[in-house]
Scaffold this active site. Structure first.
Site, mmCIF file in Angstrom:
data_model
loop_
_atom_site.group_PDB
_atom_site.id
_atom_site.type_symbol
_atom_site.label_atom_id
_atom_site.label_comp_id
_atom_site.label_asym_id
_atom_site.label_seq_id
_atom_site.Cartn_x
_atom_site.Cartn_y
_atom_site.Cartn_z
ATOM 1 N N HIS A 189 5.743 -8.449 -3.941
ATOM 2 C CA HIS A 189 4.396 -8.854 -3.545
ATOM 3 C C HIS A 189 4.117 -10.323 -3.892
ATOM 4 O O HIS A 189 3.536 -10.611 -4.942
ATOM 5 C CB HIS A 189 3.355 -7.983 -4.260
ATOM 6 C CG HIS A 189 3.343 -6.556 -3.852
ATOM 7 N ND1 HIS A 189 2.533 -6.075 -2.851
ATOM 8 C CD2 HIS A 189 4.052 -5.499 -4.311
ATOM 9 C CE1 HIS A 189 2.732 -4.773 -2.702
ATOM 10 N NE2 HIS A 189 3.649 -4.404 -3.576
ATOM 11 N N CYS A 234 6.476 -4.977 0.847
ATOM 12 C CA CYS A 234 6.525 -3.648 0.229
ATOM 13 C C CYS A 234 6.357 -2.560 1.295
ATOM 14 O O CYS A 234 7.268 -2.338 2.082
ATOM 15 C CB CYS A 234 5.494 -3.545 -0.886
ATOM 16 S SG CYS A 234 5.773 -2.156 -2.016
ATOM 17 N N GLY A 261 0.850 -1.187 0.000
ATOM 18 C CA GLY A 261 0.000 0.000 0.000
ATOM 19 C C GLY A 261 0.878 1.226 0.000
ATOM 20 O O GLY A 261 1.931 1.262 -0.649
ATOM 21 N N GLU A 262 0.490 2.212 0.773
ATOM 22 C CA GLU A 262 1.276 3.447 0.907
ATOM 23 C C GLU A 262 1.652 3.580 2.368
ATOM 24 O O GLU A 262 0.784 3.678 3.242
ATOM 25 C CB GLU A 262 0.433 4.644 0.436
ATOM 26 C CG GLU A 262 1.250 5.766 -0.178
ATOM 27 C CD GLU A 262 2.045 6.536 0.870
ATOM 28 O OE1 GLU A 262 3.223 6.852 0.629
ATOM 29 O OE2 GLU A 262 1.481 6.804 1.940
ATOM 30 N N SER A 263 2.944 3.556 2.653
ATOM 31 C CA SER A 263 3.398 3.424 4.037
ATOM 32 C C SER A 263 2.984 4.591 4.922
ATOM 33 O O SER A 263 2.682 4.403 6.106
ATOM 34 C CB SER A 263 4.913 3.226 4.091
ATOM 35 O OG SER A 263 5.586 4.340 3.524
ATOM 36 N N ILE A 272 6.182 -3.195 -7.161
ATOM 37 C CA ILE A 272 5.317 -2.044 -7.401
ATOM 38 C C ILE A 272 5.774 -0.896 -6.501
ATOM 39 O O ILE A 272 5.528 -0.920 -5.294
ATOM 40 C CB ILE A 272 3.840 -2.379 -7.117
ATOM 41 C CG1 ILE A 272 3.377 -3.595 -7.931
ATOM 42 C CG2 ILE A 272 2.949 -1.172 -7.409
ATOM 43 C CD1 ILE A 272 1.991 -4.080 -7.567
ATOM 44 N N ARG A 273 6.454 0.079 -7.075
ATOM 45 C CA ARG A 273 6.978 1.207 -6.285
ATOM 46 C C ARG A 273 7.693 0.690 -5.044
ATOM 47 O O ARG A 273 7.542 1.227 -3.939
ATOM 48 C CB ARG A 273 5.853 2.166 -5.898
ATOM 49 C CG ARG A 273 5.118 2.793 -7.075
ATOM 50 C CD ARG A 273 3.976 3.664 -6.604
ATOM 51 N NE ARG A 273 4.449 4.789 -5.813
ATOM 52 C CZ ARG A 273 3.694 5.489 -4.959
ATOM 53 N NH1 ARG A 273 2.441 5.173 -4.766
ATOM 54 N NH2 ARG A 273 4.194 6.494 -4.295
ATOM 55 N N ARG A 283 12.417 4.297 0.141
ATOM 56 C CA ARG A 283 11.045 4.193 -0.349
ATOM 57 C C ARG A 283 10.977 4.411 -1.871
ATOM 58 O O ARG A 283 11.775 5.150 -2.440
ATOM 59 C CB ARG A 283 10.152 5.240 0.339
ATOM 60 C CG ARG A 283 9.988 5.053 1.821
ATOM 61 C CD ARG A 283 9.253 6.217 2.467
ATOM 62 N NE ARG A 283 7.827 6.227 2.147
ATOM 63 C CZ ARG A 283 7.259 7.113 1.335
ATOM 64 N NH1 ARG A 283 7.981 8.059 0.752
ATOM 65 N NH2 ARG A 283 5.954 7.063 1.107
ATOM 66 N N GLU A 305 1.863 -12.132 -2.708
ATOM 67 C CA GLU A 305 0.413 -12.360 -2.670
ATOM 68 C C GLU A 305 -0.259 -12.070 -4.011
ATOM 69 O O GLU A 305 -1.416 -12.472 -4.216
ATOM 70 C CB GLU A 305 -0.227 -11.507 -1.566
ATOM 71 C CG GLU A 305 -0.403 -10.041 -1.876
ATOM 72 C CD GLU A 305 0.857 -9.194 -1.732
ATOM 73 O OE1 GLU A 305 0.766 -7.961 -1.843
ATOM 74 O OE2 GLU A 305 1.950 -9.780 -1.511
#
Length: 246
Positions: A227, A88, A55-57, A153-154, A118, A229
């Protein structure tokens, strides 16, 4: 008697992690209940372990703070030393330090004595998948295993080790509390679009030459930049369950 594993459920691949954990538990014939975690009471019920998804930390830390969960998470990881896996953004949250953070800073849970960078691989549209040779997935009598399809992903990478590192050669070894950081996987070369990383200004912390650390553990804390998952391959979920339930 069954055990409970939680997935922090503020954002990210919550359902995907839960599905993979259930499949892995069934494959290993383990009696495990998987729940979503959004409160300290739900966290406390997770006697077997916790997954912190991507997600976004900064959003994850803000949501945890607003729900009164940030300090319980720190206690869960650092004081109670329960097994935790971060993917991530989850890896960022479990690191002691983070670089390239937003102007107002970054609240972290900690547990891994590393600094992460990041968004190391650039923007969302620069996401990629690559096959990894993950030595820790091999059993002691295997010389090789099928490559693992890793989605980035990022994604963050480790750009500094705050404690000495070791490399885990025994895939069936049980991690010890307060152990050194174990490097489990390195992505060879520099795939980053980030200019500082591409220019080598962040340096290489790989003990085996150039490359980015993308999987590691320290004691009962495990982190991956990618990821698992988001693939149909549940081998890392199986491996993690074997580690924490053995």
């Amino acid at each position: 008697m069954g055990l409970t594993i939680g997935v922090l459920a503020f954002q990210g691949g919550v359902i995907e992690h839960m599905t993979a954990l259930k499949k892995a538990a069934a494959s290993l014939q383990k009696n495990v209940t998987v729940i979503e975690v959004r409160s300290s009471a739900e966290l406390e019920s997770c006697d077997a372990g916790l997954v912190i998804p991507g997600g976004e930390s900064t959003h994850l830390s803000r949501a945890a703070r607003e729900c009164g969960l940030l300090e319980p998470l720190r206690d869960y990881v650092k004081a109670k030393k329960r097994p935790v896996w971060g993917t991530c953004a989850g890896l960022i949250m479990l690191s002691e330090e983070a670089s390239a953070v937003k102007q107002d800073g970054q609240e972290l849970i900690g547990g891994l004595d590393v600094r992460v960078h990041r968004n190391h691989f650039g923007r969302q549209n620069e996401s990629f998948m690559t096959n990894l040779d993950l030595e820790f997935l091999r059993s002691s009598n295997e010389s090789s295993s099928p490559p693992f399809p890793a989605m980035f992903i990022r994604a963050p990478v480790v750009d500094k080790l705050l404690l000495p590192t070791t490399k885990a050669h025994d895939a069936e070894a049980t991690p010890k509390e307060d152990a050194a950081v174990e490097v489990l996987a390195i992505l060879p070369g520099r795939h980053a679009s980030n200019k500082a990383a591409a220019a080598g200004e962040l340096g290489s912390v790989s003990p085996e030459g150039a490359g980015d650390i993308i999987a590691l553990r320290q004691g009962k804390v495990f982190g991956t930049s990618f990821h698992p998952e988001l693939t149909d391959d549940i081998r890392i979920h199986e491996w993690w369950l074997q580690q924490i339930l053995s």
